[in-house]
Write a protein that holds these residues in place. Structure first.
Motif, mmCIF file in Angstrom:
data_model
loop_
_atom_site.group_PDB
_atom_site.id
_atom_site.type_symbol
_atom_site.label_atom_id
_atom_site.label_comp_id
_atom_site.label_asym_id
_atom_site.label_seq_id
_atom_site.Cartn_x
_atom_site.Cartn_y
_atom_site.Cartn_z
ATOM 1 N N LEU A 17 11.052 74.175 28.585
ATOM 2 C CA LEU A 17 9.791 73.585 28.113
ATOM 3 C C LEU A 17 8.911 73.176 29.295
ATOM 4 O O LEU A 17 7.702 73.458 29.325
ATOM 5 C CB LEU A 17 10.070 72.368 27.231
ATOM 6 C CG LEU A 17 10.723 72.628 25.878
ATOM 7 C CD1 LEU A 17 11.170 71.313 25.238
ATOM 8 C CD2 LEU A 17 9.790 73.383 24.957
ATOM 9 N N LEU A 18 9.508 72.529 30.273
ATOM 10 C CA LEU A 18 8.756 72.095 31.453
ATOM 11 C C LEU A 18 8.298 73.286 32.287
ATOM 12 O O LEU A 18 7.131 73.361 32.693
ATOM 13 C CB LEU A 18 9.606 71.148 32.307
ATOM 14 C CG LEU A 18 9.775 69.750 31.731
ATOM 15 C CD1 LEU A 18 10.963 69.040 32.359
ATOM 16 C CD2 LEU A 18 8.490 68.948 31.905
ATOM 17 N N ASP A 19 9.196 74.225 32.552
ATOM 18 C CA ASP A 19 8.883 75.381 33.385
ATOM 19 C C ASP A 19 7.689 76.153 32.827
ATOM 20 O O ASP A 19 6.723 76.434 33.540
ATOM 21 C CB ASP A 19 10.114 76.278 33.489
ATOM 22 C CG ASP A 19 9.941 77.453 34.433
ATOM 23 O OD1 ASP A 19 9.184 77.334 35.420
ATOM 24 O OD2 ASP A 19 10.591 78.489 34.192
ATOM 25 N N CYS A 20 7.739 76.488 31.547
ATOM 26 C CA CYS A 20 6.656 77.277 30.964
ATOM 27 C C CYS A 20 5.347 76.492 30.889
ATOM 28 O O CYS A 20 4.281 77.019 31.220
ATOM 29 C CB CYS A 20 7.058 77.776 29.575
ATOM 30 S SG CYS A 20 8.273 79.105 29.613
ATOM 31 N N THR A 21 5.416 75.245 30.469
ATOM 32 C CA THR A 21 4.191 74.444 30.365
ATOM 33 C C THR A 21 3.547 74.265 31.738
ATOM 34 O O THR A 21 2.328 74.411 31.896
ATOM 35 C CB THR A 21 4.494 73.081 29.716
ATOM 36 O OG1 THR A 21 5.030 73.307 28.408
ATOM 37 C CG2 THR A 21 3.249 72.217 29.625
ATOM 38 N N MET A 22 4.354 73.988 32.748
ATOM 39 C CA MET A 22 3.817 73.798 34.102
ATOM 40 C C MET A 22 3.278 75.114 34.666
ATOM 41 O O MET A 22 2.262 75.126 35.363
ATOM 42 C CB MET A 22 4.893 73.196 34.990
ATOM 43 C CG MET A 22 5.254 71.764 34.578
ATOM 44 S SD MET A 22 6.790 71.151 35.303
ATOM 45 C CE MET A 22 6.374 71.156 37.041
ATOM 46 N N THR A 33 2.300 84.912 37.504
ATOM 47 C CA THR A 33 2.876 83.832 38.304
ATOM 48 C C THR A 33 4.360 83.678 37.988
ATOM 49 O O THR A 33 4.815 84.018 36.899
ATOM 50 C CB THR A 33 2.168 82.497 38.015
ATOM 51 O OG1 THR A 33 2.224 82.256 36.613
ATOM 52 C CG2 THR A 33 0.725 82.515 38.475
ATOM 53 N N VAL A 34 5.077 83.144 38.960
ATOM 54 C CA VAL A 34 6.498 82.836 38.788
ATOM 55 C C VAL A 34 6.785 81.477 39.400
ATOM 56 O O VAL A 34 6.011 80.958 40.198
ATOM 57 C CB VAL A 34 7.416 83.907 39.445
ATOM 58 C CG1 VAL A 34 7.247 85.256 38.764
ATOM 59 C CG2 VAL A 34 7.176 84.004 40.933
ATOM 60 N N THR A 35 7.910 80.939 39.016
ATOM 61 C CA THR A 35 8.355 79.657 39.533
ATOM 62 C C THR A 35 9.015 79.865 40.887
ATOM 63 O O THR A 35 9.983 80.610 40.994
ATOM 64 C CB THR A 35 9.364 79.017 38.566
ATOM 65 O OG1 THR A 35 8.807 79.017 37.258
ATOM 66 C CG2 THR A 35 9.733 77.616 38.999
ATOM 67 N N ARG A 46 8.530 68.438 38.908
ATOM 68 C CA ARG A 46 7.574 68.850 39.934
ATOM 69 C C ARG A 46 7.955 70.279 40.296
ATOM 70 O O ARG A 46 9.141 70.586 40.482
ATOM 71 C CB ARG A 46 7.686 67.931 41.133
ATOM 72 C CG ARG A 46 6.570 68.058 42.145
ATOM 73 C CD ARG A 46 6.688 66.883 43.134
ATOM 74 N NE ARG A 46 5.725 66.993 44.175
ATOM 75 C CZ ARG A 46 4.559 66.377 44.211
ATOM 76 N NH1 ARG A 46 4.222 65.584 43.220
ATOM 77 N NH2 ARG A 46 3.740 66.524 45.223
ATOM 78 N N GLY A 47 6.976 71.159 40.359
ATOM 79 C CA GLY A 47 7.278 72.550 40.640
ATOM 80 C C GLY A 47 6.168 73.255 41.380
ATOM 81 O O GLY A 47 5.019 72.825 41.357
ATOM 82 N N THR A 48 6.551 74.342 42.028
ATOM 83 C CA THR A 48 5.606 75.198 42.727
ATOM 84 C C THR A 48 5.604 76.549 42.039
ATOM 85 O O THR A 48 6.670 77.142 41.802
ATOM 86 C CB THR A 48 5.997 75.360 44.202
ATOM 87 O OG1 THR A 48 6.057 74.067 44.805
ATOM 88 C CG2 THR A 48 4.987 76.221 44.953
ATOM 89 N N PHE A 49 4.417 77.040 41.734
ATOM 90 C CA PHE A 49 4.237 78.310 41.049
ATOM 91 C C PHE A 49 3.357 79.193 41.921
ATOM 92 O O PHE A 49 2.358 78.726 42.486
ATOM 93 C CB PHE A 49 3.621 78.072 39.669
ATOM 94 C CG PHE A 49 4.507 77.189 38.829
ATOM 95 C CD1 PHE A 49 5.458 77.734 38.003
ATOM 96 C CD2 PHE A 49 4.428 75.809 38.934
ATOM 97 C CE1 PHE A 49 6.321 76.919 37.270
ATOM 98 C CE2 PHE A 49 5.272 74.982 38.208
ATOM 99 C CZ PHE A 49 6.223 75.543 37.373
#
Length: 162
Positions: free
Chosen positions: A69-74, A94-96, A144-147
Motif C-alpha cells: 500500500l505504501l510503495d504504490c501510493t508513494m 518509475t521504480v522503487t 520514506r522512499g526514493t523512486f
C-alpha cells in the motif's frame, strides 16, 4: 480524508497496468486507486478496504500488504510530481530504489485504511517521498522512499501500458 475528484492516477496514466498493488488491469491485485488529496496540496491519497485474505491474523492487515500500500501510493506521488513538474507529457516509468517502513501499531482490517504519499524532494528523475497509513486518524505506519525513472534498458520500462 478528502480525495480529489475524477479518475485516479492509475486510471488516467496506466489503465492497462498490471501491478499487484495498483494495476487496474490486475483482477487479483489490491487495486489501489490513488488521487491527489483535495485537503492536502502536494499529497496523493487512497482509501483502501482490507478483506480477510489480507490479514496476518484476525483483525490485522499483513505487514507485506501494508508495505505494498505504501510503495504504490508513494510511487504514484512521485509520478504525479514528475508529470506536474513538466518532466514528461506522459507518466514516466518509475521504480522503487529504496523504501523504509516503520510500523507503529497493528493496522486494523475492519475499517477504512487511508494511505498518503507526499514528495519531499526531487532532483529531476529521482524523487524522495514520505508516506503513512492511518486508520481513524491514527498512524499505524510511516515510510520514506526514493523512486527513480527508468529508461528503455530497464525491465519496468513500459509498465504503465500493460
Amino acid at each position: 480524508m478528502n480525495e480529489g475528484r475524477g479518475p485516479s492516477l492509475q486510471e488516467r496514466f496506466a489503465p492497462q497496468g498490471r501491478c499487484f498493488g495498483c494495476g487496474p488491469a490486475n483482477e487479483h491485485g489490491l487495486r489501489i486507486s490513488t488521487r491527489p488529496s483535495a485537503d492536502q496540496p502536494g499529497t496523493v491519497a487512497t482509501v483502501w478496504h482490507a478483506g480477510r485474505e489480507h490479514e496476518a491474523f484476525a483483525g490485522v492487515v499483513n505487514g507485506g500488504i501494508c508495505g505494498t500500500l505504501l510503495d504504490c501510493t508513494m510511487n504514484w506521488a512521485a509520478v504525479g510530481h514528475l508529470v506536474g513538474a513538466g518532466t514528461s507529457d506522459v507518466a514516466p516509468d518509475t521504480v522503487t530504489a529504496q523504501l523504509s517502513i516503520e510500523f507503529l501499531a497493528p493496522t486494523p482490517s475492519d475499517r477504512p485504511i487511508v494511505v498518503r504519499g507526499r514528495v519531499v524532494r526531487s532532483d529531476g528523475h529521482r524523487v524522495l517521498v514520505e508516506g503513512s497509513i492511518e486508520v481513524d486518524g491514527v498512524a499505524s505506519a510511516t515510510a520514506r522512499g526514493t523512486f527513480v525513472t527508468v529508461g528503455r534498458d530497464h525491465p519496468a520500462f513500459g509498465r504503465w501500458r500493460g
